[in-house]
Design a protein around this motif. Structure first.
Motif, PDB file in Angstrom:
ATOM      1  N   PHE A 110      22.413  14.951  12.182  1.00  0.00           N
ATOM      2  CA  PHE A 110      23.146  14.316  11.680  1.00  0.00           C
ATOM      3  C   PHE A 110      22.557  13.944  13.160  1.00  0.00           C
ATOM      4  O   PHE A 110      22.452  12.489  12.968  1.00  0.00           O
ATOM      5  N   ILE A 111      22.396  14.638  14.528  1.00  0.00           N
ATOM      6  CA  ILE A 111      22.470  14.028  15.605  1.00  0.00           C
ATOM      7  C   ILE A 111      20.878  13.281  15.379  1.00  0.00           C
ATOM      8  O   ILE A 111      20.679  12.321  16.118  1.00  0.00           O
ATOM      9  N   PHE A 112      19.597  13.605  15.515  1.00  0.00           N
ATOM     10  CA  PHE A 112      18.613  13.608  15.482  1.00  0.00           C
ATOM     11  C   PHE A 112      18.568  12.363  14.602  1.00  0.00           C
ATOM     12  O   PHE A 112      17.853  11.011  15.324  1.00  0.00           O
ATOM     13  N   PHE A 113      19.067  12.090  13.310  1.00  0.00           N
ATOM     14  CA  PHE A 113      18.923  11.187  12.049  1.00  0.00           C
ATOM     15  C   PHE A 113      19.599   9.798  13.241  1.00  0.00           C
ATOM     16  O   PHE A 113      19.066   8.644  13.405  1.00  0.00           O
ATOM     17  N   THR A 114      20.587   9.727  14.059  1.00  0.00           N
ATOM     18  CA  THR A 114      21.911   8.881  14.210  1.00  0.00           C
ATOM     19  C   THR A 114      20.850   8.016  15.239  1.00  0.00           C
ATOM     20  O   THR A 114      20.477   6.845  15.665  1.00  0.00           O
ATOM     21  N   LEU A 115      20.254   9.215  16.469  1.00  0.00           N
ATOM     22  CA  LEU A 115      19.290   8.411  17.291  1.00  0.00           C
ATOM     23  C   LEU A 115      18.133   7.854  17.125  1.00  0.00           C
ATOM     24  O   LEU A 115      17.435   7.323  18.422  1.00  0.00           O
ATOM     25  N   GLY A 116      17.424   8.334  16.019  1.00  0.00           N
ATOM     26  CA  GLY A 116      16.064   7.510  15.729  1.00  0.00           C
ATOM     27  C   GLY A 116      16.441   6.791  15.406  1.00  0.00           C
ATOM     28  O   GLY A 116      15.364   5.608  15.831  1.00  0.00           O
ATOM     29  N   PHE A 117      17.349   6.001  14.172  1.00  0.00           N
ATOM     30  CA  PHE A 117      17.267   4.695  14.254  1.00  0.00           C
ATOM     31  C   PHE A 117      18.356   4.470  15.443  1.00  0.00           C
ATOM     32  O   PHE A 117      17.957   2.665  14.853  1.00  0.00           O
ATOM     33  N   ILE A 118      18.808   4.500  15.866  1.00  0.00           N
ATOM     34  CA  ILE A 118      19.444   3.789  17.132  1.00  0.00           C
ATOM     35  C   ILE A 118      18.147   3.194  17.949  1.00  0.00           C
ATOM     36  O   ILE A 118      18.034   2.101  18.275  1.00  0.00           O
ATOM     37  N   SER A 119      16.977   4.372  18.372  1.00  0.00           N
ATOM     38  CA  SER A 119      15.106   4.200  18.814  1.00  0.00           C
ATOM     39  C   SER A 119      14.415   3.045  17.718  1.00  0.00           C
ATOM     40  O   SER A 119      14.375   2.327  18.136  1.00  0.00           O
ATOM     41  N   PHE A 120      14.927   3.075  16.473  1.00  0.00           N
ATOM     42  CA  PHE A 120      14.159   2.483  15.855  1.00  0.00           C
ATOM     43  C   PHE A 120      15.112   1.144  16.283  1.00  0.00           C
ATOM     44  O   PHE A 120      13.792   0.037  15.977  1.00  0.00           O
ATOM     45  N   LEU A 121      15.688   1.278  16.128  1.00  0.00           N
ATOM     46  CA  LEU A 121      16.627  -0.531  16.153  1.00  0.00           C
ATOM     47  C   LEU A 121      16.794  -1.006  17.583  1.00  0.00           C
ATOM     48  O   LEU A 121      16.103  -2.577  17.837  1.00  0.00           O
ATOM     49  N   VAL A 122      16.359  -0.116  18.357  1.00  0.00           N
ATOM     50  CA  VAL A 122      16.333  -1.102  19.924  1.00  0.00           C
ATOM     51  C   VAL A 122      15.424  -2.062  20.621  1.00  0.00           C
ATOM     52  O   VAL A 122      15.497  -3.285  20.873  1.00  0.00           O
ATOM     53  N   PRO A 123      13.888  -1.636  19.749  1.00  0.00           N
ATOM     54  CA  PRO A 123      13.136  -2.600  20.413  1.00  0.00           C
ATOM     55  C   PRO A 123      13.497  -4.195  19.785  1.00  0.00           C
ATOM     56  O   PRO A 123      12.478  -5.174  20.272  1.00  0.00           O
ATOM     57  N   LEU A 124      14.152  -4.157  18.382  1.00  0.00           N
ATOM     58  CA  LEU A 124      14.235  -5.448  17.443  1.00  0.00           C
ATOM     59  C   LEU A 124      14.738  -6.015  18.575  1.00  0.00           C
ATOM     60  O   LEU A 124      15.109  -7.388  18.591  1.00  0.00           O
ATOM     61  N   ARG A 125      15.687  -5.953  20.120  1.00  0.00           N
ATOM     62  CA  ARG A 125      16.599  -6.842  20.842  1.00  0.00           C
ATOM     63  C   ARG A 125      15.366  -7.151  21.738  1.00  0.00           C
ATOM     64  O   ARG A 125      15.930  -7.971  22.646  1.00  0.00           O
ATOM     65  N   PHE A 126      13.968  -7.038  21.406  1.00  0.00           N
ATOM     66  CA  PHE A 126      13.219  -7.278  22.739  1.00  0.00           C
ATOM     67  C   PHE A 126      12.428  -7.724  22.345  1.00  0.00           C
ATOM     68  O   PHE A 126      10.908  -8.433  22.994  1.00  0.00           O
ATOM     69  N   THR A 127      12.161  -8.589  20.774  1.00  0.00           N
ATOM     70  CA  THR A 127      11.080  -9.186  20.286  1.00  0.00           C
ATOM     71  C   THR A 127      10.540 -10.429  20.945  1.00  0.00           C
ATOM     72  O   THR A 127       9.803 -11.331  21.357  1.00  0.00           O
ATOM     73  N   LYS A 128      11.533 -11.170  22.086  1.00  0.00           N
ATOM     74  CA  LYS A 128      10.955 -12.517  22.524  1.00  0.00           C
ATOM     75  C   LYS A 128      10.155 -11.883  23.768  1.00  0.00           C
ATOM     76  O   LYS A 128       9.681 -12.720  24.006  1.00  0.00           O
ATOM     77  N   LEU A 129      10.165 -10.891  24.161  1.00  0.00           N
ATOM     78  CA  LEU A 129       8.804  -9.933  25.190  1.00  0.00           C
ATOM     79  C   LEU A 129       7.408 -10.488  24.300  1.00  0.00           C
ATOM     80  O   LEU A 129       6.482 -10.895  25.458  1.00  0.00           O
ATOM     81  N   THR A 130       7.527 -10.600  22.947  1.00  0.00           N
ATOM     82  CA  THR A 130       6.074 -11.033  22.761  1.00  0.00           C
ATOM     83  C   THR A 130       5.449 -12.519  22.824  1.00  0.00           C
ATOM     84  O   THR A 130       4.012 -12.412  22.530  1.00  0.00           O
ATOM     85  N   LYS A 131       6.606 -13.262  23.305  1.00  0.00           N
ATOM     86  CA  LYS A 131       5.758 -14.343  23.831  1.00  0.00           C
ATOM     87  C   LYS A 131       5.118 -14.316  25.135  1.00  0.00           C
ATOM     88  O   LYS A 131       4.732 -15.416  25.792  1.00  0.00           O
ATOM     89  N   LEU A 132       5.683 -13.826  26.042  1.00  0.00           N
ATOM     90  CA  LEU A 132       5.190 -13.824  27.629  1.00  0.00           C
ATOM     91  C   LEU A 132       3.620 -13.354  27.404  1.00  0.00           C
ATOM     92  O   LEU A 132       3.182 -12.880  26.799  1.00  0.00           O
ATOM     93  N   ASN A 133       3.270 -13.595  28.342  1.00  0.00           N
ATOM     94  CA  ASN A 133       1.666 -13.583  28.377  1.00  0.00           C
ATOM     95  C   ASN A 133       1.515 -12.679  29.670  1.00  0.00           C
ATOM     96  O   ASN A 133       1.499 -13.176  30.523  1.00  0.00           O
TER      97      ASN A 133
END
Length: 417
Positions: free
Chosen positions: A383-406
């Protein structure tokens, strides 16, 4: 016969450069020795104490310097000649490692000697690591940095396979103390090669008038204000919580939940190393093409999926697949992030920035491992692995605006001093 006509790629190969031959050959021998040390020290401590707590204590002493010393190492890298720092740290590490078997020969070796020497060795290792990462852009052209970093990562990953295997064989044949002597000697080739490297930019950093604390603050402010490196450092810190939990508890999970043998666990690590080498080849093939920021965010997300997959594994084959999914993207991310730092940070402040990033990245690993071990006493590790893996999967979605930088535009702002 014209070799360059037969193989046009050879004409542009970094292996034609003297710096590459010296640097990579010295690094390869040093990394091999590092793996000897990683296997030999826990083996020796177990022989002396038969205590898991003693082995855990050694892990703490070997980890703390990378948290405590890395920022200081960054200041040193920007204040003193980097060649001198690298040479001194390599030489001192070799001499200190040799003291352990010498104390055994004198029949005075005690466990506290290993703790103390281990901490000092790791402290010089932390300085060497930060300065080494800082000096690469001074040894190779910017367009070669991807190839340089993929080669370094390949050397490191390959040494895990070869070094671990050789260490196990040699310990059984010539005993652990002689293996430590071999490790001590492995530091001298890199020390000697450093003396003959040619710097492409000014070797010694510019003279500074501010004190060390102000210099460290300058490095932290640069990182915090940088539109790309600041957010990515935060992302590394968050992602390493999940990675640290997996790294620290993988053996426990393998034995407690999957009932794997040592041989099957070995296959898991070997298989993961093979996929990491494939990942290195992919990054090398991509070179400077494509949107690296998007690729780096995707790497973190895929790694999170790998941790989730670990939580559902039921035998060594499925665990191998899961660890491969988790670790290969991490290797790709590390190469790309290292190259990004080398291209975006001015030389005069690069040491401090590297030191702070190293402190933050490494700091999350032992803390995450320690807390996961405590929580796993009450909550199922799956359960610990599943929870941390799920959070790790979601976190980069908060940083997608970085893709617009040059990145290229940010690189043009860099002033090499």
């Amino acid at each position: 016969m014209n070799i360059e006509r037969m193989d046009p790629m050879f004409k542009h190969s970094i292996w034609r450069e003297q710096n590459a031959i010296l640097y990579f050959s010295g690094t390869a021998l040093s990394k091999l020795g590092d793996k000897f040390y990683i296997i030999a020290i826990p083996w020796l401590i177990y022989e002396l104490t038969q205590s898991a707590a003693s082995m855990g204590m050694m892990f703490l002493f070997q980890t703390l310097p990378f948290i405590l010393v890395s920022p200081i190492a960054g200041v040193l890298a920007d204040r003193f000649p980097r060649r001198t720092l690298l040479f001194a740290c390599a030489l001192l590490q070799g001499l200190l490692v040799a003291i352990i078997p010498i104390l055994s020969i004198l029949q005075v070796l005690q466990i506290w000697h290993i703790y103390f020497l281990g901490f000092i060795i790791a402290s010089f290792g932390a300085v060497f690591s930060v300065v080494n990462a800082t000096v690469v852009p001074q040894l190779f052209k910017k367009e070669s940095l991807i190839k340089v970093n993929t080669t370094l990562q390949f050397i490191d990953t390959s040494s895990v396979l070869l070094g671990s295997m050789l260490a196990g064989i040699l310990i059984s044949k010539i005993n652990v103390y002689n293996v430590l002597f071999l490790d001590a000697f492995s530091f001298f080739p890199i020390a000697v090669s450093i003396l003959f490297l040619t710097f492409l930019s000014k070797e010694a950093p510019s003279k500074v008038t501010s004190n060390s604390w102000q210099q460290l603050r300058d490095g932290a402010n640069f990182l915090l204000k940088h539109s790309i490196l600041g957010p990515f450092t935060l992302l590394v810190l968050l992602a390493n919580v999940a990675n640290g939990a997996l790294i620290s508890m993988l053996i426990y999970f393998s034995r407690e939940k999957l009932l794997l043998t040592s041989e099957e666990i070995g296959w898991v690590y070997a298989g993961a190393a093979v996929t990491q080498i494939i990942a290195i080849a992919i990054v090398n093939h991509l070179g400077n093409k494509g949107n690296h920021i998007r690729l780096m965010l995707n790497n973190i997300m895929i790694s999170g999926l790998g941790i989730i997959t670990v939580s559902f594994s039921w035998n060594w084959q499925t665990l191998l697949l899961a660890v491969a999914i988790q670790s290969a993207p991490v290797i790709m991310f590390n190469v790309l992030f290292k190259t990004m730092r080398q291209r975006l940070v001015p030389s005069y402040i690069f040491g401090r920035v590297n030191g702070i990033i190293s402190m933050l990245g490494m700091g999350a690993l032992p803390l995450a491992g320690f807390l996961t071990g405590i929580i796993a006493e009450a909550i199922d590790i799956r359960f610990i692995f599943f929870t941390l893996g799920f959070i790790s999967f979601l976190v980069p979605l908060r940083f997608t605006k970085l893709t617009k930088l040059n990145v290229e535009e940010e690189e043009r702002k860099v002033t090499v001093i």
